[in-house]
Design an enzyme around this catalytic site. Structure first.
Site, PDB file in Angstrom:
ATOM      1  N   ASP A 191     -73.194  11.330  36.304  1.00  0.00           N
ATOM      2  CA  ASP A 191     -72.620  10.327  37.203  1.00  0.00           C
ATOM      3  C   ASP A 191     -73.137   8.968  36.738  1.00  0.00           C
ATOM      4  OD1 ASP A 191     -71.318  10.723  40.313  1.00  0.00           O
ATOM      5  OD2 ASP A 191     -71.979   8.725  39.728  1.00  0.00           O
ATOM      6  N   ILE A 192     -72.510   7.925  37.244  1.00  0.00           N
ATOM      7  CA  ILE A 192     -72.932   6.571  36.860  1.00  0.00           C
ATOM      8  C   ILE A 192     -74.263   6.214  37.524  1.00  0.00           C
ATOM      9  CG2 ILE A 192     -71.644   5.320  38.668  1.00  0.00           C
ATOM     10  CD1 ILE A 192     -70.746   3.434  36.245  1.00  0.00           C
ATOM     11  N   ILE A 218     -68.213   6.646  32.507  1.00  0.00           N
ATOM     12  CA  ILE A 218     -67.127   7.359  31.848  1.00  0.00           C
ATOM     13  C   ILE A 218     -66.310   6.463  30.899  1.00  0.00           C
ATOM     14  CG2 ILE A 218     -65.513   7.115  33.802  1.00  0.00           C
ATOM     15  CD1 ILE A 218     -66.004  10.093  31.434  1.00  0.00           C
ATOM     16  N   TYR A 272     -53.610   3.625  42.157  1.00  0.00           N
ATOM     17  CA  TYR A 272     -54.215   4.960  41.991  1.00  0.00           C
ATOM     18  C   TYR A 272     -53.123   5.981  41.654  1.00  0.00           C
ATOM     19  CZ  TYR A 272     -56.409   9.339  43.719  1.00  0.00           C
ATOM     20  OH  TYR A 272     -56.881  10.619  43.872  1.00  0.00           O
TER      21      TYR A 272
HETATM   22  C1  AKB Z   1     -57.044   9.506  48.532  1.00  0.00           C
HETATM   23  O1  AKB Z   1     -56.790   9.463  49.746  1.00  0.00           O
HETATM   24  O2  AKB Z   1     -56.971   8.522  47.788  1.00  0.00           O
HETATM   25  C2  AKB Z   1     -57.420  10.839  47.915  1.00  0.00           C
HETATM   26  C3  AKB Z   1     -56.219  11.543  47.394  1.00  0.00           C
HETATM   27  C4  AKB Z   1     -55.256  12.148  48.329  1.00  0.00           C
HETATM   28  O3  AKB Z   1     -56.053  11.624  46.215  1.00  0.00           O
HETATM   29  N1  AKB Z   1     -58.106  11.636  48.893  1.00  0.00           N
END
Ligand code: AKB
Length: 306
Positions: free
Chosen positions: A32-33, A48, A137
């Site tokens: 881990d970092i 990473i 994300y």
């Molecule tokens: C998030 O809420 O960002 C994560 C996921 C669902 O990938 N728990």
């Protein structure tokens, strides 16, 4: 020998212990970092994005499998989009490149329900459908899945992946996700506090209990190579509920529990995600079957946290 990145995180800490139990303390290298305490003597600091250090560790410990869990999640990602892209993509590409050129034979990569967006059927998201996410994300996970598929096709890297729903467990707290409320609500409930919920009361999301999530990773990674037909990422399903439904399930055990709704930007993220996933491919290819439903999970969470 297994290397885990992000071993101090919500899944990482629990998965590390499970892998240590299964394969032995001397067969698992948590990284881990930041320094994290685990049973046994093995632990290494690893950022990473530092490929040289990753190569050093892989060579030093003769690593054969990497579980790459280090990532920035959906809610945090929105406040730092470019940073999130950099961490999530360079981390994965470092792992895949290292797997291609070293002793590493297998890689696990967690994807997410965040790959979906409103262009797909949100009532039951299909395995193969439109992936047009609205979070950075989610964008990084869509690209990550495609990179996994690419390394599998072009370089025969045995990389396996799951699209995780929100993960709920008593062992660790999540950080920076949209589904985190479903863990925080149990902590508030057992402490006798009113829960201020940032998701609106009827907004359903797919969720999974930690015990099922860990088992899904183990079963996927132990399945025969030729059983793994989906090399992007498998839809994984277990349960689906709204804040109102989880609150009602807690109130059946703790009748005085109170919840108030104060939706924020994370509610918009939740609205762009599916209610449930169609996991027929995971069921067919490697026999996925969840054990926990909402009521069973609530009983277990309250018992363990109480
Ligand atoms: C998030 O809420 O960002 C994560 C996921 C669902 O990938 N728990």
């Amino acid at each position: 020998m297994i290397l885990i990145t992000g071993a101090g995180g919500q899944i990482g800490a629990v998965l590390t212990k499970a892998l240590q139990k299964r394969y032995g303390l001397d067969k698992v290298l948590p990284t881990d970092i930041r320094k994290v305490a685990f049973d046994g003597d093995l632990f290494e600091l690893l950022d990473i994005t530092d490929k040289t250090r990753l190569v050093e560790l892989v060579n030093q410990y003769q690593i054969t499998e990497i579980y790459h869990l280090a990532a920035v999640l959906s809610a945090t990602g929105e406040s730092r989009p470019v940073f999130t892209w950099d961490i999530n993509m360079s981390g994965l590409l470092n792992v895949l490149e290292v797997a291609r050129h070293t002793s590493v034979k297998k890689v696990f990569y967690p994807s997410s329900i965040a790959v979906f967006g409103e262009e797909t059927s949100l009532e039951l998201a299909p395995q193969f459908g439109a992936l047009i996410p609205t979070t950075v994300y989610g964008i990084s996970k869509v690209a990550g899945e495609s990179w996994c598929n690419y390394y599998s096709l072009k370089y025969n890297v045995d990389v396996r992946s799951l699209r995780f729903p929100g993960i709920i467990g008593h062992e660790t707290l999540p950080g920076g996700g949209t589904t985190d409320y479903a863990v925080e609500i149990y902590h508030a409930a057992v402490q006798g506090k009113t829960f201020h919920c940032y998701i609106s009361e009827n907004e359903k999301m797919p969720m999974i209990y930690m015990k099922d999530a860990i088992r899904s990773v183990m079963e996927l990674m132990e399945a025969p190579k030729d059983a793994i037909k989906v090399r992007t990422s498998y839809n994984l399903a277990a349960m689906s509920f709204s804040p109102k439904e989880i609150a009602a399930s807690i109130q059946r055990v703790l009748p005085d529990f109170k919840i108030v709704y104060e939706p924020d930007f994370r509610d918009d993220i939740a609205r762009s995600w599916p209610d449930q996933l169609d996991d027929a491919h995971a069921v067919r290819d490697w026999g996925w079957k969840p054990e926990f439903e909402l009521e069973g999970m609530t009983g277990d969470m309250i018992r363990c946290l109480g």
